[in-house]
Design a protein around this motif. Structure first.
Motif, short mmCIF file in Angstrom:
data_model
loop_
_atom_site.label_atom_id
_atom_site.label_comp_id
_atom_site.label_asym_id
_atom_site.label_seq_id
_atom_site.Cartn_x
_atom_site.Cartn_y
_atom_site.Cartn_z
N GLY A 1 0.81 -1.21 0.00
CA GLY A 1 0.00 0.00 0.00
C GLY A 1 0.84 1.27 0.00
O GLY A 1 0.56 2.23 -0.74
N LEU A 2 1.91 1.27 0.78
CA LEU A 2 2.75 2.46 0.87
C LEU A 2 3.50 2.72 -0.44
O LEU A 2 3.61 3.87 -0.90
N SER A 3 4.00 1.65 -1.07
CA SER A 3 4.74 1.83 -2.32
C SER A 3 3.81 2.29 -3.45
O SER A 3 4.20 3.10 -4.29
N TRP A 4 2.57 1.78 -3.46
CA TRP A 4 1.60 2.27 -4.45
C TRP A 4 1.34 3.77 -4.24
O TRP A 4 1.31 4.54 -5.21
N PRO B 1 4.21 -1.88 -5.88
CA PRO B 1 3.77 -2.82 -4.83
C PRO B 1 4.17 -4.26 -5.11
O PRO B 1 4.45 -5.02 -4.18
N ALA B 2 4.23 -4.64 -6.40
CA ALA B 2 4.67 -6.01 -6.72
C ALA B 2 6.12 -6.21 -6.29
O ALA B 2 6.48 -7.25 -5.72
N VAL C 1 10.86 0.86 -0.13
CA VAL C 1 9.76 0.85 0.84
C VAL C 1 9.74 -0.46 1.62
O VAL C 1 9.52 -0.48 2.84
N ALA C 2 9.98 -1.58 0.93
CA ALA C 2 9.97 -2.88 1.61
C ALA C 2 11.04 -2.93 2.69
O ALA C 2 10.79 -3.39 3.82
N VAL C 3 12.23 -2.47 2.37
CA VAL C 3 13.32 -2.46 3.37
C VAL C 3 12.96 -1.55 4.53
O VAL C 3 13.19 -1.88 5.70
N LEU D 1 12.40 -0.59 9.76
CA LEU D 1 12.14 0.62 10.54
C LEU D 1 10.70 0.76 11.02
O LEU D 1 10.47 1.13 12.17
N ILE D 2 9.74 0.47 10.16
CA ILE D 2 8.34 0.70 10.52
C ILE D 2 7.76 -0.47 11.31
O ILE D 2 7.16 -0.29 12.38
N LEU D 3 7.92 -1.69 10.79
CA LEU D 3 7.37 -2.87 11.45
C LEU D 3 8.43 -3.97 11.59
O LEU D 3 8.25 -5.08 11.09
N PRO D 4 9.54 -3.70 12.23
CA PRO D 4 10.56 -4.76 12.36
C PRO D 4 10.07 -5.86 13.29
O PRO D 4 9.44 -5.57 14.32
#
Length: 365
Positions: free
Chosen positions: A34-37, A53-54, A154-156, A161-164
């Motif tokens: 969602g964030l990358s889109w 997102p893919a 974004v995935a990294v 950082l966001i949801l480790p």
């Protein structure tokens, strides 16, 4: 019908454990998609945002313990595909045979540069995308590359950082069911050996072979935990404990492989009707108990003295079984017991030399 209930309960329990272990990965993938889109479409106004997102999902889910490497492979593959596609299509145009030629060239270039399978897939898929667009159509090379950067980045960011994930908790959840399965099958194997039950011993061997999937998943989770502990600033304090787990995991993998070989030889022992001194099944049972105790000691954060003592008990029983008299396969089973005990002792923190001596390996040499 009576056997169906326990089997269904076991499968349901295993499914629950898998979901509990990987649930955060699913949440990470959803957030990253969602964030990358949003970044590609709303912030950067990319006309082709779908690949972002893919790429994010592929980075999160396809390489749980190697997200940084996966992102690098993603970018490398896209870059090679763009390079090959643009150079060739400018000259020969777009079409079916042109697409085939571009894909072959892109993958060949990836091979020349020793790209992994992921690099080749990305290079080939990017070449397909570019090869199906006519020269008069929109330029997809730049959007495709931008989407790869957005999705991977974004995935990294989400994973670190966001949801480790909590590396210690995840390793506990992954390792516990695997070690319980391993230890339970050793208990069943010891009972089969004591009763001379060849069929039951063969069933244990088949279950241990099937458990290779769980073992690989545990190894993957440990790698993911290591990556997070090393790279996420929120999890740095877990690094020392994770190094301990990594050390233990290496030796427990070897113990798993050698235990499977031990059970295979046990089947041969029973088929040949070789003598089975009572100490031999006891040694296998106590080794399985030592595995459970080692995991409990790790959970409690204490020195695994109880697990070591039980493993040493198994080693002593194996040597007494040797003295009592064994056939060819029985002697090999005892040797395997010594090897797996040494691996468990090393997993508990003992140096290799001390572990080998305690397990009786040096004495035999």
């Amino acid at each position: 019908m009576s056997a169906v209930g326990p089997k269904l309960r076991r499968e349901a329990r295993e499914a629950y454990e898998r979901l509990r272990t990987y649930f955060l990965v699913a949440v990470q993938a959803g957030v990253a998609a969602g964030l990358s889109w949003f970044v590609a479409s709303s912030l950067l106004h990319n006309p082709q945002p779908l690949f972002a997102p893919a790429a994010a999902v592929g980075t999160i889910a396809a390489a749980i313990g190697n997200r940084i490497r996966r992102t690098a492979e993603l970018l490398a593959g896209v870059s090679l595909g763009v390079l090959a596609g643009d150079l060739i299509i400018e000259v020969i145009g777009a079409g079916p045979w042109q697409t085939g030629l571009v894909v072959a060239l892109a993958i060949s270039v990836a091979v020349v540069f020793r790209g992994s399978g992921a690099v080749m897939v990305q290079a080939g898929s990017t070449a397909v995308l570019l090869g199906t667009v006519s020269p008069a159509g929109p330029d997809l090379a730049i959007p495709r590359t931008a989407n790869a950067v957005i999705g991977g980045g974004v995935a990294v960011m989400v994973a670190l950082l966001i949801l480790p994930l909590n590396p210690v908790r995840v390793v506990h959840r992954a390792a516990g069911p695997t070690l319980d399965l391993f230890a339970h099958q050793l208990t069943v194997a010891s009972e089969a050996l004591a009763r001379g039950d060849v069929d039951r011993a063969e069933a244990v061997l088949q279950r241990l072979r099937a458990a290779e999937v769980e073992r690989r998943q545990t190894t993957e989770i440990v790698a993911a935990a290591r990556e997070v502990a090393m790279l996420s600033p929120w999890r740095w304090r877990r690094r020392a404990l994770l190094r301990r787990y990594e050390h233990a995991a290496e030796h427990l993998e070897l113990a798993f492989t050698n235990s499977r070989n031990m059970v295979r030889r046990m089947v041969s022992l029973l088929e040949a009707r070789e003598p089975v001194p009572p100490d031999l099944p006891a040694a296998i049972e106590h080794f399985g108990q030592a595995l459970r105790l080692l995991h409990r000691d790790f959970l409690a954060g204490r020195t695994p003295d109880i697990a070591r003592a039980r493993a040493m008990e198994a080693a002593g029983e194996a040597q007494r079984a040797r003295t009592a008299g064994l056939g060819f396969s029985g002697t090999i089973v005892v040797s395997q017991v010594s090897i797996v005990v040494s691996e468990l002792l090393q997993a508990s923190g003992l140096p290799k030399g001390e572990a080998d001596r305690t397990a009786g390996l040096h004495a035999r040499r």
